[in-house]
Design a protein around this motif. Structure first.
Motif, mmCIF file in Angstrom:
data_model
loop_
_atom_site.group_PDB
_atom_site.id
_atom_site.type_symbol
_atom_site.label_atom_id
_atom_site.label_comp_id
_atom_site.label_asym_id
_atom_site.label_seq_id
_atom_site.Cartn_x
_atom_site.Cartn_y
_atom_site.Cartn_z
ATOM 1 N N PHE A 69 -50.689 -1.927 38.109
ATOM 2 C CA PHE A 69 -50.999 -3.353 38.216
ATOM 3 C C PHE A 69 -49.772 -4.221 38.498
ATOM 4 O O PHE A 69 -49.799 -5.058 39.389
ATOM 5 N N ASN A 70 -48.693 -4.037 37.756
ATOM 6 C CA ASN A 70 -47.517 -4.887 37.936
ATOM 7 C C ASN A 70 -46.795 -4.618 39.248
ATOM 8 O O ASN A 70 -46.237 -5.535 39.848
ATOM 9 N N GLU A 71 -46.780 -3.369 39.683
ATOM 10 C CA GLU A 71 -46.090 -3.021 40.926
ATOM 11 C C GLU A 71 -47.006 -3.085 42.146
ATOM 12 O O GLU A 71 -46.550 -2.916 43.270
ATOM 13 N N ALA A 72 -48.272 -3.337 41.939
ATOM 14 C CA ALA A 72 -49.219 -3.440 43.055
ATOM 15 C C ALA A 72 -49.047 -4.802 43.724
ATOM 16 O O ALA A 72 -49.050 -5.827 43.054
ATOM 17 N N PRO A 73 -48.886 -4.834 45.027
ATOM 18 C CA PRO A 73 -48.596 -6.089 45.703
ATOM 19 C C PRO A 73 -49.751 -7.087 45.719
ATOM 20 O O PRO A 73 -49.536 -8.263 45.940
ATOM 21 N N ASN A 74 -50.950 -6.635 45.465
ATOM 22 C CA ASN A 74 -52.101 -7.504 45.634
ATOM 23 C C ASN A 74 -52.781 -7.904 44.326
ATOM 24 O O ASN A 74 -53.816 -8.536 44.347
ATOM 25 N N VAL A 75 -52.237 -7.537 43.172
ATOM 26 C CA VAL A 75 -52.870 -7.887 41.903
ATOM 27 C C VAL A 75 -52.438 -9.297 41.502
ATOM 28 O O VAL A 75 -51.260 -9.576 41.320
ATOM 29 N N ARG A 76 -53.414 -10.201 41.406
ATOM 30 C CA ARG A 76 -53.133 -11.568 40.984
ATOM 31 C C ARG A 76 -52.951 -11.633 39.471
ATOM 32 O O ARG A 76 -52.026 -12.242 38.970
ATOM 33 N N ARG A 77 -53.884 -10.986 38.745
ATOM 34 C CA ARG A 77 -53.789 -10.977 37.290
ATOM 35 C C ARG A 77 -54.593 -9.804 36.743
ATOM 36 O O ARG A 77 -55.488 -9.290 37.396
ATOM 37 N N TYR A 78 -54.224 -9.414 35.543
ATOM 38 C CA TYR A 78 -55.001 -8.403 34.832
ATOM 39 C C TYR A 78 -54.829 -8.640 33.342
ATOM 40 O O TYR A 78 -53.874 -9.268 32.895
ATOM 41 N N THR B 160 -58.007 -8.827 38.817
ATOM 42 C CA THR B 160 -58.351 -9.702 39.933
ATOM 43 C C THR B 160 -57.288 -9.532 41.013
ATOM 44 O O THR B 160 -56.091 -9.586 40.716
ATOM 45 N N LEU B 161 -57.741 -9.341 42.241
ATOM 46 C CA LEU B 161 -56.813 -9.187 43.357
ATOM 47 C C LEU B 161 -56.489 -10.541 43.977
ATOM 48 O O LEU B 161 -57.273 -11.482 43.893
ATOM 49 N N GLU B 162 -55.354 -10.595 44.629
ATOM 50 C CA GLU B 162 -54.874 -11.820 45.276
ATOM 51 C C GLU B 162 -55.685 -12.143 46.523
ATOM 52 O O GLU B 162 -56.099 -13.258 46.733
ATOM 53 N N ARG B 163 -55.887 -11.157 47.365
ATOM 54 C CA ARG B 163 -56.586 -11.343 48.631
ATOM 55 C C ARG B 163 -57.889 -10.552 48.620
ATOM 56 O O ARG B 163 -57.989 -9.516 48.000
ATOM 57 N N GLU B 164 -58.842 -11.058 49.367
ATOM 58 C CA GLU B 164 -60.173 -10.446 49.364
ATOM 59 C C GLU B 164 -60.449 -9.548 50.564
ATOM 60 O O GLU B 164 -61.572 -9.152 50.773
ATOM 61 N N SER B 165 -59.444 -9.219 51.355
ATOM 62 C CA SER B 165 -59.702 -8.397 52.538
ATOM 63 C C SER B 165 -60.055 -6.971 52.126
ATOM 64 O O SER B 165 -59.591 -6.460 51.100
#
Length: 162
Positions: free
Chosen positions: A131-140, A77-82
């Motif tokens: 995933f952990n280093e990606a700035p926009n990943v909220r959770r996985y 799941t990403l943090e932002r939806e843009s």
């Protein structure tokens, strides 16, 4: 990329099905199975390539025969939806050789990502990088595949006959 449509007749559907199950058959073998000459089969296959119906040809390995292979399904799941954030995330995944499949899905998760690694240490490195280093990943979350029962990539080209 926009979807381009190509008109397919019954022979096309049969030929595409045969190619998906074993693309290593000769043009003559395929022609015998669909009642066409090898040159007619070749023309159809060239048309499938030209229109993107066949995007590439690969050899499918059996993960059960390769003991070093660890398969995992990652739900993200990403943090932002843009669209910019989604595009950045997708480019990151597309650049990783360990990523086998990517699906943009509906529901609680934004993506399903299939990953193939050579063991737990390799998977940890891949998860950190993607995933952990990606700035926009909220959770996985990761689901490790215990038994790859079916790993077919065969797609239907038309609805089943009823």
């Amino acid at each position: 990329m926009p979807k381009l449509t190509i008109a397919l007749d019954d022979v096309d559907h049969e030929l595409l099905d045969l190619l998906q199950h074993d693309s290593g058959r000769t043009l003559r073998e395929l022609g015998d199975l669909v009642a066409l000459s090898p040159s007619a089969v070749k023309r159809r296959i060239d048309r499938y390539h030209k229109h993107g119906v066949i995007s590439r040809q690969v050899t499918v390995l059996d993960p059960n025969r390769l003991p070093a292979v660890m398969l995992a399904v990652c739900l993200v799941t990403l943090e932002r939806e843009s669209s910019r954030h989604h595009e950045t995330f997708r480019r990151r995944l597309l650049a990783a050789s360990e990523v086998q499949q990517i699906y943009d899905v509906s529901g609680d998760w934004d993506y399903v990502v299939m990953v193939a690694c050579s063991g737990m240490a390799h998977h940890t490195e891949v998860a950190d990088r993607l995933f952990n280093e990606a700035p926009n990943v909220r959770r996985y979350t990761t689901l490790f595949v215990l038994d790859p029962i079916l790993t077919s990539g065969v797609l239907p080209t038309r609805p089943p006959h009823t």
